[in-house]
Design a protein around this motif. Structure first.
Motif, PDB file in Angstrom:
ATOM      1  N   ARG A 199       0.835  -1.213   0.000  1.00  0.00           N
ATOM      2  CA  ARG A 199       0.000   0.000   0.000  1.00  0.00           C
ATOM      3  C   ARG A 199       0.868   1.260   0.000  1.00  0.00           C
ATOM      4  NH1 ARG A 199      -5.800   0.123   1.037  1.00  0.00           N
ATOM      5  NH2 ARG A 199      -6.470  -2.013   0.818  1.00  0.00           N
ATOM      6  N   ILE A 200       1.948   1.239   0.753  1.00  0.00           N
ATOM      7  CA  ILE A 200       2.847   2.396   0.774  1.00  0.00           C
ATOM      8  C   ILE A 200       3.479   2.595  -0.594  1.00  0.00           C
ATOM      9  CG2 ILE A 200       5.038   3.252   1.716  1.00  0.00           C
ATOM     10  CD1 ILE A 200       4.162   1.970   4.411  1.00  0.00           C
ATOM     11  N   ASN A 229       2.247   1.781  -3.383  1.00  0.00           N
ATOM     12  CA  ASN A 229       1.204   2.167  -4.330  1.00  0.00           C
ATOM     13  C   ASN A 229       0.613   3.549  -4.075  1.00  0.00           C
ATOM     14  OD1 ASN A 229       1.263  -0.097  -5.953  1.00  0.00           O
ATOM     15  ND2 ASN A 229      -0.186  -1.235  -4.692  1.00  0.00           N
ATOM     16  N   LEU A 230       1.090   4.267  -3.071  1.00  0.00           N
ATOM     17  CA  LEU A 230       0.527   5.583  -2.744  1.00  0.00           C
ATOM     18  C   LEU A 230       0.720   6.600  -3.862  1.00  0.00           C
ATOM     19  CD1 LEU A 230       1.407   6.128   1.025  1.00  0.00           C
ATOM     20  CD2 LEU A 230      -0.868   5.948   0.009  1.00  0.00           C
ATOM     21  N   ILE A 231       1.870   6.573  -4.520  1.00  0.00           N
ATOM     22  CA  ILE A 231       2.201   7.568  -5.533  1.00  0.00           C
ATOM     23  C   ILE A 231       2.616   6.843  -6.800  1.00  0.00           C
ATOM     24  CG2 ILE A 231       3.746   9.488  -6.130  1.00  0.00           C
ATOM     25  CD1 ILE A 231       4.007  10.024  -3.129  1.00  0.00           C
ATOM     26  N   VAL A 251      -1.823  10.183  -7.057  1.00  0.00           N
ATOM     27  CA  VAL A 251      -1.838   9.793  -5.653  1.00  0.00           C
ATOM     28  C   VAL A 251      -3.003   8.828  -5.494  1.00  0.00           C
ATOM     29  CG1 VAL A 251      -2.199  10.576  -3.285  1.00  0.00           C
ATOM     30  CG2 VAL A 251      -0.829  11.949  -4.855  1.00  0.00           C
ATOM     31  N   VAL A 281      -5.384   7.002  -2.853  1.00  0.00           N
ATOM     32  CA  VAL A 281      -5.841   7.096  -1.468  1.00  0.00           C
ATOM     33  C   VAL A 281      -5.711   5.732  -0.808  1.00  0.00           C
ATOM     34  CG1 VAL A 281      -7.763   7.693   0.038  1.00  0.00           C
ATOM     35  CG2 VAL A 281      -7.397   8.978  -2.080  1.00  0.00           C
ATOM     36  N   GLY A 282      -4.961   5.670   0.285  1.00  0.00           N
ATOM     37  CA  GLY A 282      -4.752   4.419   1.008  1.00  0.00           C
ATOM     38  C   GLY A 282      -4.001   3.377   0.214  1.00  0.00           C
ATOM     39  N   GLY A 283      -3.316   3.787  -0.873  1.00  0.00           N
ATOM     40  CA  GLY A 283      -2.602   2.831  -1.711  1.00  0.00           C
ATOM     41  C   GLY A 283      -3.506   2.011  -2.596  1.00  0.00           C
ATOM     42  N   ARG A 342      -5.294   1.287  -5.865  1.00  0.00           N
ATOM     43  CA  ARG A 342      -5.137   1.672  -7.265  1.00  0.00           C
ATOM     44  C   ARG A 342      -6.464   2.010  -7.934  1.00  0.00           C
ATOM     45  NH1 ARG A 342       0.364   2.456  -8.425  1.00  0.00           N
ATOM     46  NH2 ARG A 342       0.312   1.579 -10.502  1.00  0.00           N
TER      47      ARG A 342
END
Length: 197
Positions: free
Chosen positions: A12-13, A15-17, A68, A70-72, A74
């Motif tokens: 998740r981290i 996938n945040l950005i 971005v 949200v919460g990682g 997609r």
């Protein structure tokens, strides 16, 4: 904490950005939506494009975007920045800003050379203004082969109430008094015109 939970949190981290390229823009609703391609295997549809209040743009196809999630997640992304490598204005000096389009129009706030508007051979129009005021300390210069004004013009408006049309009509219709008329071969110089304004 279990290894599985740590792996899920790490994904998740990560996938945040993300970054992607724009395929399509839908600019018809209250929020602009984009279809973006992240990589050869991932295309995401209906991603909101968040723009700064008071400024709107429609990035051309192929523009880079920063995403971005949200919460990682997609499936819950938002575009927070866009850039077009092809049309981006280059070589700006520190402190300069420019608003530009892909066909070359610009509003350029230079670092020391004033404000430049580049219309790129297209019309510039100001609509629905009650009054347009130009406060120039030196002069206003118009380099144009033709100046068209649909209404009347008043120069020295603070002390003069007559329009240029009224002055022209008065000039065209004015006459002179010739006093002490002499006959023969004398040359007569008339006095000033009789004012009709």
């Amino acid at each position: 904490m279990s290894r599985q939970l740590l792996d899920r949190a790490a994904r998740r981290i990560l996938n945040l950005i993300g970054r992607a390229r724009i395929n399509l823009i839908d600019d018809t609703g209250p929020v602009q939506m984009a279809q973006v391609t992240v990589n050869d295997l991932e295309t995401i549809d209906k991603v909101p494009v968040v723009q700064a209040f008071g400024f709107a743009s429609s990035p051309p196809k192929g523009s880079d975007v920063a995403l971005v999630f949200v919460g990682g997640d997609r499936s819950n992304g938002v575009v927070v920045a866009t850039n077009s490598q092809k049309y981006r204005v280059r070589n700006l000096a520190p402190g300069e800003s420019v608003i530009y389009t892909q066909d070359g129009k610009q509003i350029y706030l230079t670092a020391g050379g004033g404000i430049k508007i580049v219309a790129n051979g297209q019309p510039v129009e100001i609509d629905n203004a009650t009054t347009v005021t130009i406060n120039a300390s030196d002069s206003v210069v118009m380099n144009t082969p033709l100046l068209k004004v649909s209404g009347d013009i008043i120069d020295n408006y603070e002390t003069n109430a007559s329009t240029i049309k009224e002055l022209r009509t008065a000039y065209d219709g004015h006459d002179h008094d010739v006093v002490e008329v002499q006959t023969g071969s004398s040359t007569i110089t008339s006095s000033g015109p009789n004012s009709t304004v």
